[in-house]
Write a protein that holds these residues in place. Structure first.
Motif, mmCIF file in Angstrom:
data_model
loop_
_atom_site.group_PDB
_atom_site.id
_atom_site.type_symbol
_atom_site.label_atom_id
_atom_site.label_comp_id
_atom_site.label_asym_id
_atom_site.label_seq_id
_atom_site.Cartn_x
_atom_site.Cartn_y
_atom_site.Cartn_z
ATOM 1 N N UNK A 56 0.840 -1.195 0.000
ATOM 2 C CA UNK A 56 0.000 0.000 0.000
ATOM 3 C C UNK A 56 0.881 1.253 0.000
ATOM 4 N N UNK A 57 1.887 1.273 0.874
ATOM 5 C CA UNK A 57 2.800 2.408 0.958
ATOM 6 C C UNK A 57 3.661 2.525 -0.298
ATOM 7 N N UNK A 58 4.112 1.395 -0.825
ATOM 8 C CA UNK A 58 4.930 1.407 -2.035
ATOM 9 C C UNK A 58 4.155 1.981 -3.219
ATOM 10 N N UNK A 59 2.914 1.545 -3.392
ATOM 11 C CA UNK A 59 2.079 2.104 -4.462
ATOM 12 C C UNK A 59 1.840 3.591 -4.221
ATOM 13 N N UNK A 60 1.583 3.951 -2.979
ATOM 14 C CA UNK A 60 1.357 5.353 -2.637
ATOM 15 C C UNK A 60 2.561 6.227 -2.914
ATOM 16 N N UNK A 61 3.753 5.648 -2.772
ATOM 17 C CA UNK A 61 4.980 6.397 -3.046
ATOM 18 C C UNK A 61 5.313 6.408 -4.533
ATOM 19 N N UNK A 62 5.187 5.263 -5.189
ATOM 20 C CA UNK A 62 5.645 5.105 -6.563
ATOM 21 C C UNK A 62 4.742 5.788 -7.599
ATOM 22 N N UNK A 63 3.457 5.686 -7.433
ATOM 23 C CA UNK A 63 2.539 6.226 -8.440
ATOM 24 C C UNK A 63 2.667 7.743 -8.585
ATOM 25 N N UNK A 64 2.756 8.528 -7.498
ATOM 26 C CA UNK A 64 2.971 9.964 -7.698
ATOM 27 C C UNK A 64 4.291 10.276 -8.407
ATOM 28 N N UNK A 65 5.337 9.521 -8.083
ATOM 29 C CA UNK A 65 6.627 9.751 -8.743
ATOM 30 C C UNK A 65 6.491 9.542 -10.251
ATOM 31 N N UNK A 66 5.873 8.441 -10.642
ATOM 32 C CA UNK A 66 5.721 8.139 -12.067
ATOM 33 C C UNK A 66 4.733 9.084 -12.749
ATOM 34 N N UNK A 67 3.631 9.372 -12.077
ATOM 35 C CA UNK A 67 2.590 10.204 -12.688
ATOM 36 C C UNK A 67 3.004 11.663 -12.802
ATOM 37 N N UNK A 68 3.802 12.149 -11.867
ATOM 38 C CA UNK A 68 4.141 13.573 -11.852
ATOM 39 C C UNK A 68 5.486 13.886 -12.494
ATOM 40 N N UNK A 69 6.220 12.851 -12.895
ATOM 41 C CA UNK A 69 7.533 13.087 -13.497
ATOM 42 C C UNK A 69 7.450 13.997 -14.719
ATOM 43 N N UNK A 70 6.401 13.880 -15.488
ATOM 44 C CA UNK A 70 6.265 14.718 -16.683
ATOM 45 C C UNK A 70 6.231 16.202 -16.305
ATOM 46 N N UNK A 71 5.659 16.543 -15.150
ATOM 47 C CA UNK A 71 5.629 17.941 -14.715
ATOM 48 C C UNK A 71 7.024 18.442 -14.356
#
Length: 176
Positions: A56-71
């Motif tokens: 749960x924590x890993x997904x919570x950490x990883x998804x913002x990193x991947x999703x927001x990298x374009x910004x």
């Protein structure tokens, strides 16, 4: 009785307050703020749910990193902001952090428009954004936005992340 939700809320509050301080004072969010908060999120979720809590924590950490990298790539969000969202996600989970992002963008947009109007730069910046969008559309490629070294366009996004997260936390706490 202290619940784990209260512990998560405390970790979140300390991380947000410290990140806001450093962003206002030094125009950056230090890793010494975001990494311990993320580790705290991993530990508290593991303590609460075991291995599923760790995932749960890993997904919570990883998804913002991947999703927001374009910004980060197009130069509209700093790496510290993304790491702060990742820490929030590690503590509270994916859905919480995505709502935080949406509230933060909305609040940040209001703040930015107010600043641009006050500085009498609103129309100039809107023309720049439209020109950027047109170029991206016509070329089909992404490239950094803005003028390198233009410190007038800097925005302390933590000033929007903090209230966006608070709004989301209140809505979660009140079970809306």
């Amino acid at each position: 009785m202290i619940t784990l939700f209260m512990v998560k809320s405390f970790i979140l509050a300390v991380a947000l307050g410290t990140a806001l301080y450093f962003d206002i004072r030094y125009c950056r969010i230090k890793n010494s703020v975001t990494y311990p908060a993320a580790v705290g999120g991993f530990l508290i979720n593991f303590a609460e749910y075991g291995t599923p809590g760790l995932l749960f924590a890993l997904k919570g950490w990883l998804i913002p990193v991947l999703a927001l990298f374009v910004f980060y790539y197009i130069n509209v969000m700093g790496a510290g902001d993304i790491k702060l969202f990742a820490a929030i996600g590690a503590i509270m989970g994916v859905s919480f952090v995505m709502y935080c992002f949406l509230f933060s963008v909305y609040i940040g947009g209001i703040i930015a428009c107010g600043l641009l109007i006050r500085r009498k730069q609103f129309m100039y910046r809107m023309k720049m954004v439209c020109g950027y969008a047109k170029t991206v559309f016509l070329t089909g490629g992404l490239f950094p936005y803005g003028i390198k070294g233009d410190n007038n366009s800097k925005f302390i996004f933590t000033a929007a992340i903090v209230p966006g997260t608070i709004v989301n936390w209140v809505l979660l706490y009140l079970n809306f």
